[in-house]
Design a protein around this motif. Structure first.
Motif, PDB file in Angstrom:
ATOM      1  N   PHE A  39       0.811  -1.459  -0.323  1.00 46.59           N
ATOM      2  CA  PHE A  39       0.390   0.763   0.097  1.00 46.59           C
ATOM      3  C   PHE A  39       0.853   1.584  -0.211  1.00 46.59           C
ATOM      4  O   PHE A  39       0.142   2.355  -0.662  1.00 46.59           O
ATOM      5  N   GLU A  40       1.744   0.904   1.151  1.00 48.72           N
ATOM      6  CA  GLU A  40       2.871   2.606   0.480  1.00 48.72           C
ATOM      7  C   GLU A  40       3.282   3.090  -0.175  1.00 48.72           C
ATOM      8  O   GLU A  40       3.718   3.399  -0.478  1.00 48.72           O
ATOM      9  N   LYS A  41       3.928   1.611  -1.279  1.00 49.81           N
ATOM     10  CA  LYS A  41       4.665   1.380  -2.603  1.00 49.81           C
ATOM     11  C   LYS A  41       3.418   2.326  -3.704  1.00 49.81           C
ATOM     12  O   LYS A  41       3.333   2.854  -4.029  1.00 49.81           O
ATOM     13  N   ALA A  42       1.903   1.897  -3.286  1.00 47.66           N
ATOM     14  CA  ALA A  42       0.948   2.404  -4.124  1.00 47.66           C
ATOM     15  C   ALA A  42       0.728   3.443  -3.999  1.00 47.66           C
ATOM     16  O   ALA A  42       0.562   4.360  -5.175  1.00 47.66           O
ATOM     17  N   ASN A  43       1.083   4.098  -2.820  1.00 45.61           N
ATOM     18  CA  ASN A  43       0.702   5.490  -2.882  1.00 45.61           C
ATOM     19  C   ASN A  43       1.737   6.001  -1.789  1.00 45.61           C
ATOM     20  O   ASN A  43       2.078   6.378  -0.494  1.00 45.61           O
ATOM     21  N   PRO A  44       2.805   6.549  -2.719  1.00 45.94           N
ATOM     22  CA  PRO A  44       4.021   7.706  -2.214  1.00 45.94           C
ATOM     23  C   PRO A  44       3.944   8.125  -0.999  1.00 45.94           C
ATOM     24  O   PRO A  44       2.609   9.306  -1.621  1.00 45.94           O
ATOM     25  N   GLY A  45       4.613   8.411  -0.117  1.00 47.53           N
ATOM     26  CA  GLY A  45       4.261   9.568   0.825  1.00 47.53           C
ATOM     27  C   GLY A  45       3.444   9.221   1.644  1.00 47.53           C
ATOM     28  O   GLY A  45       3.301   9.973   2.599  1.00 47.53           O
ATOM     29  N   VAL A  46       2.817   7.894   1.531  1.00 51.28           N
ATOM     30  CA  VAL A  46       2.047   7.777   2.992  1.00 51.28           C
ATOM     31  C   VAL A  46       2.503   6.499   3.677  1.00 51.28           C
ATOM     32  O   VAL A  46       3.033   5.395   3.251  1.00 51.28           O
ATOM     33  N   THR A  47       1.994   6.912   5.002  1.00 42.99           N
ATOM     34  CA  THR A  47       2.866   5.301   6.188  1.00 42.99           C
ATOM     35  C   THR A  47       1.775   4.693   6.753  1.00 42.99           C
ATOM     36  O   THR A  47       0.769   5.613   7.134  1.00 42.99           O
ATOM     37  N   VAL A  48       1.706   3.700   6.913  1.00 44.22           N
ATOM     38  CA  VAL A  48       0.335   2.639   7.556  1.00 44.22           C
ATOM     39  C   VAL A  48       1.181   2.708   8.942  1.00 44.22           C
ATOM     40  O   VAL A  48       1.902   2.140   9.157  1.00 44.22           O
ATOM     41  N   GLU A  49       0.256   2.963   9.786  1.00 47.55           N
ATOM     42  CA  GLU A  49       0.934   2.395  11.466  1.00 47.55           C
ATOM     43  C   GLU A  49      -0.460   1.766  11.951  1.00 47.55           C
ATOM     44  O   GLU A  49      -1.653   1.834  11.702  1.00 47.55           O
ATOM     45  N   PHE A  50      -0.281   0.825  12.395  1.00 48.75           N
ATOM     46  CA  PHE A  50      -0.789  -0.615  12.989  1.00 48.75           C
ATOM     47  C   PHE A  50      -0.981   0.241  14.511  1.00 48.75           C
ATOM     48  O   PHE A  50      -0.257   0.325  15.415  1.00 48.75           O
ATOM     49  N   MET A  51      -2.040  -0.162  14.991  1.00 48.33           N
ATOM     50  CA  MET A  51      -2.406  -0.243  16.118  1.00 48.33           C
ATOM     51  C   MET A  51      -2.758  -1.155  16.857  1.00 48.33           C
ATOM     52  O   MET A  51      -4.043  -1.939  16.835  1.00 48.33           O
ATOM     53  N   PRO A  52      -2.398  -2.303  17.210  1.00 50.29           N
ATOM     54  CA  PRO A  52      -2.609  -3.472  18.117  1.00 50.29           C
ATOM     55  C   PRO A  52      -4.309  -3.266  19.025  1.00 50.29           C
ATOM     56  O   PRO A  52      -3.782  -1.986  19.554  1.00 50.29           O
ATOM     57  N   PRO A  53      -5.098  -4.175  18.579  1.00 50.17           N
ATOM     58  CA  PRO A  53      -6.448  -4.105  18.741  1.00 50.17           C
ATOM     59  C   PRO A  53      -6.334  -4.336  20.128  1.00 50.17           C
ATOM     60  O   PRO A  53      -5.579  -5.144  20.600  1.00 50.17           O
ATOM     61  N   THR A  54      -6.732  -3.346  21.469  1.00 42.76           N
ATOM     62  CA  THR A  54      -6.858  -3.557  22.851  1.00 42.76           C
ATOM     63  C   THR A  54      -7.830  -4.866  23.164  1.00 42.76           C
ATOM     64  O   THR A  54      -8.468  -4.921  24.149  1.00 42.76           O
ATOM     65  N   GLY A  55      -9.428  -4.692  22.227  1.00 51.26           N
ATOM     66  CA  GLY A  55     -10.780  -5.795  22.157  1.00 51.26           C
ATOM     67  C   GLY A  55     -11.622  -5.008  21.256  1.00 51.26           C
ATOM     68  O   GLY A  55     -11.218  -5.118  20.118  1.00 51.26           O
ATOM     69  N   THR A  56     -12.668  -5.368  21.602  1.00 51.87           N
ATOM     70  CA  THR A  56     -13.642  -5.124  20.523  1.00 51.87           C
ATOM     71  C   THR A  56     -15.114  -4.119  20.722  1.00 51.87           C
ATOM     72  O   THR A  56     -15.099  -3.666  21.512  1.00 51.87           O
TER      73      THR A  56
END
Lengths: 417, 335
Positions: A50-67
């Protein structure tokens, strides 16, 4: 010299400012198992693509703490420092909680604009359109298909097999009990786990149609035709098929009992492959079958939308969030995920030519090919869910009878009206 | 001649030749009076300035207090009279509807009873264990530091982690407790610690108290160190045995610390949430539901903020009432 220094500094600052202006971060509340190496590897690959297809974009994962069920999703949105796009356990019951609190964006327009409606099963799109008067708030990522998991080796050795009828199933549980094994493991402290077995029992006793009517409020939950499943659970507890002590177990505790082969059966969906892998269980030994039923056509998995993408109303990157969902629905990503050994679910549209990575997933896909029934945990209104789960705990711990329990659920359904 | 005497003062003889010095003294007093007036004006001016400075200095703290304490309290009261499904929705005024709903909700009453039980268990188990261990540890010479540290360690562990640890200890099939009981031939005593309705609240409280007793133990040890040793010597001379020394010297000497520990334990008891949330989530079938867990469930799971606000007010009133009653009892005791 000073002039040169000042100009250089200004130039560097301008470059930094312009690069900052273009740099965008998409915060994503990811899948539950993202800490598992195999799952992390898959998601890091998707992120990189995704980052490669959208230069300048960084995806940051937030590990989920629940639902949504335990309030974590609502809390993170309310914090106003939450994710831009969320992947979480869904279904109308859960979605109605965040939708009523106006915490998530309606996505109906995007379904048309971005062609999402053609990227999921037509029946699924129809179902979503019918939930909130035509407005859709979620984009399905995976479907659930809940049924019985069993150990092939133990069953083969003992000459057991998952039968077709309930009467035979009761006989099977007795035979298992006589060997000292726990016939069925359940961890009702984890609400979802409580609902998986209960939903299976409701459908087995009443059939898909009746449960559908109860969910649409066309039949009361304490009507004998619906309450039969709750009475079945009560009987299983009274017969010792399900030990009362299991009311104190959560999903991990109950899974441990099954992975260690101290329990013969466990009700779960395709996602259980991730738990099994984490526990070092040999997935080739896992068998899967729908809960038996005396009603014709009722022996099918229960389920519904298991996981969906949501966009919070306070997403700082709504456009990027839509792009991400576009990307996740693309053929390339769908195929990549479906073929990956970390794959744990049924995808929201048919992916031709893709073989499930494990035999048990193949069994699950085959069982669900004819459609799935209702897992009420997914369809019940949010206000009823807590009572629903507590009643299941009450049934397993022997504190409430099947009829009384269903009366309590019906009272809450009336309140939710 | 008039003898001037003020209470508690020495008898002072009047000035000799008073009339002769009258003019002189009158001048002095006039000047003094003038100076007093000027001084008062300047003091008033400086105290007003001091007050302004103090206000400026306090402003940041007051602003924070207003933002994070007073405003949320006001918002909670406001929410309790409104029906609101969340912070993004418009609230509608419903008067005392939420209060009426709370009064009619059987789970509220159940959770209230559980909260009182929880509080009592915590005071007795955490406070009691803290006292017992303090008495035991304070007698040690070389190993005291080790045991003090060892017993205090659980207090450093987060309550959520404590919940996970104890949930595993209580696991009916693989848990340490049932396995140990079975191994030592006490299999008949194995229980569903978290599934038995009669046991669950107690079991979860044991975990919570295990985390809390270390702090109380340290407070008791500090209290024990402040007891005058000569009282023990005197008791010994009088022929008191160990038990009598405990009853007549140690416990009275710990009165102040005990009241502090009990207050602290009651406040911590009322705040009970994390272990219940992690270990049982209020179940099975509401058997370990506390007011705090029910508030969380209502506010963040059902998005019923109005009813949750009513329960927050109820919890606050409960804390205030308990504190007032306890302080009165404490004052009466010290009289």
């Amino acid at each position: 010299m000073l002039k040169f220094l000042a100009r250089s500094t200004a130039l560097v600052a301008m470059i930094a400012a312009s690069s900052l202006a273009h740099a965008e971060t998409l915060k994503m509340w990811g899948p539950e198992q993202i800490t598992e190496p195999l799952v992390a590897q898959l998601w890091n690959g998707i992120k990189a693509d995704f980052e490669k297809a959208n230069p300048g974009v960084t995806v940051e994962f937030m590990p989920p703490t629940g639902t949504i069920s335990n309030g974590a999703v609502q809390a993170v949105i309310q914090s106003d420092a939450g994710p831009d796009v969320i992947l979480t356990n869904s279904g109308i019951g859960r979605i109605s909680v965040v939708r009523n609190a106006k915490q998530v964006m309606p996505l109906t327009e995007q379904y048309e604009k971005r062609g999402w409606k053609d990227e999921i099963y037509p029946w699924l799109y129809t179902e979503l359109k019918g939930q909130f008067g035509g407005e859709i708030y979620e984009v399905p990522d995976g479907l659930d298909a809940l049924g019985i998991w069993y150990h092939k080796d133990i069953f083969e050795k003992a000459g057991w097999k998952i039968p077709a009828t309930w009467t035979e199933f009761e006989a099977l549980t007795k035979s298992i009990q006589e060997t000292g094994l726990q016939p069925i493991a359940i961890g009702p402290r984890t609400t979802g786990s409580a609902g998986h077995l209960f939903g299976n029992l409701l459908q087995s006793a009443s059939g898909k149609e009746v449960i559908g009517k109860a969910l649409r409020r066309e039949i009361a939950w304490d009507d004998p035709s619906v309450a039969a499943g709750a009475i079945r659970l009560q009987n299983l507890v009274e017969a010792g098929t399900i030990k009362k002590e299991m009311a104190g177990l959560d999903l991990d505790g109950a899974s441990r009992l099954w992975f260690n082969k101290r329990a013969a059966m466990f009700v779960a969906g395709p996602w259980f492959t991730a738990n099994a892998r984490k526990a070092g269980y040999d997935l080739a030994n896992a068998g899967y079958a729908p809960m038996p039923s005396d009603i014709k056509g009722a022996a099918i998995p229960t389920g519904g939308v298991g996981w969906s993408w949501l966009v919070p109303v306070n997403s700082r990157q709504p456009e990027l969030a839509m792009k991400w969902i576009d990307f996740m629905l693309s053929d390339a990503v769908m195929k990549k995920r479906a073929q990956d050994p970390a794959s744990t679910m049924i995808y929201p549209r048919e992916i031709p030519g893709v073989e499930p990575p494990t035999p048990v997933l193949k069994d699950i896909f085959a069982a669900a090919a004819g459609g799935v029934g209702y897992n009420p945990s997914v369809y019940l209104p949010g206000i009823v869910l807590d009572t629903y789960f507590q009643v299941i705990q009450g049934l397993i711990s022997g504190q409430v009878g099947g009829e009384d329990g269903m009366k309590q659920i019906q009272a809450k359904m009336a309140e939710a009206k | 001649m008039v003898i001037h005497q003020t209470p508690g003062s020495k008898v002072v003889a009047p000035l000799r030749d008073a009339p002769a010095v009258a003019g002189h003294t009158g001048g002095i007093s006039a000047r003094m009076s003038e100076r007093r007036t000027t001084g008062a004006a300047s003091t008033a001016g400086s105290s007003a300035g001091d007050a302004r400075t103090a206000l400026w200095l306090m402003a940041p703290a007051l602003a924070l207090y207003a933002t994070f304490t007073l405003l949320p309290i006001a918002a909670t009261f406001w929410l309790s009279f409104n029906s609101s499904a969340g912070f993004n929705t418009s609230a509608s005024f419903v008067g005392f509807d939420n209060y009426a709903k709370a009064a009619q909700d059987p789970i509220v009453w159940k959770s209230l009873v559980h909260t009182f039980l929880w509080l009592a268990y915590h005071v007795v188990m955490a406070g009691g264990l803290g006292l017992l261990l303090a008495l035991a540890v304070s007698r040690l010479r070389i190993t005291q530091v080790f045991f003090r540290t060892a017993f205090f360690l659980p207090h450093l562990v987060s309550l959520a982690v404590v919940g996970v640890i104890w949930a595993n200890i209580y696991d009916p099939f693989f848990g340490l407790l049932n396995t140990a009981l079975t191994r030592i031939g006490l299999g008949a005593f194995t229980q569903g610690w978290l599934s038995d309705p009669a046991l669950v609240l107690f079991s979860v409280n044991v975990a919570s108290s295990w985390q809390g007793f270390g702090l109380y133990m340290l407070l008791f040890i500090a209290g024990l160190q402040n007891i005058d040793r000569s009282l023990y010597d005197a008791a010994e001379v009088d022929g008191a045995n160990a038990f009598q020394k405990l009853i007549y010297v140690t416990l009275p000497g710990l009165r102040e610390v005990t009241t502090f520990v009990v207050s602290l334990a009651m406040i911590n008891g009322l705040k009970g949430f994390a272990t219940v949330f992690v270990m049982t989530n209020g179940g099975p079938f509401y058997q370990s539901e506390l007011i705090t867990t029910y508030i969380y469930r209502l506010a963040f799971q059902s998005q019923n903020h109005g009813l949750a606000a009513v329960l927050c007010i109820l919890l606050s009133l409960l804390a205030i009432t308990i504190t007032i009653l306890f302080n009165r009892w404490r004052a009466r005791l010290s009289q």
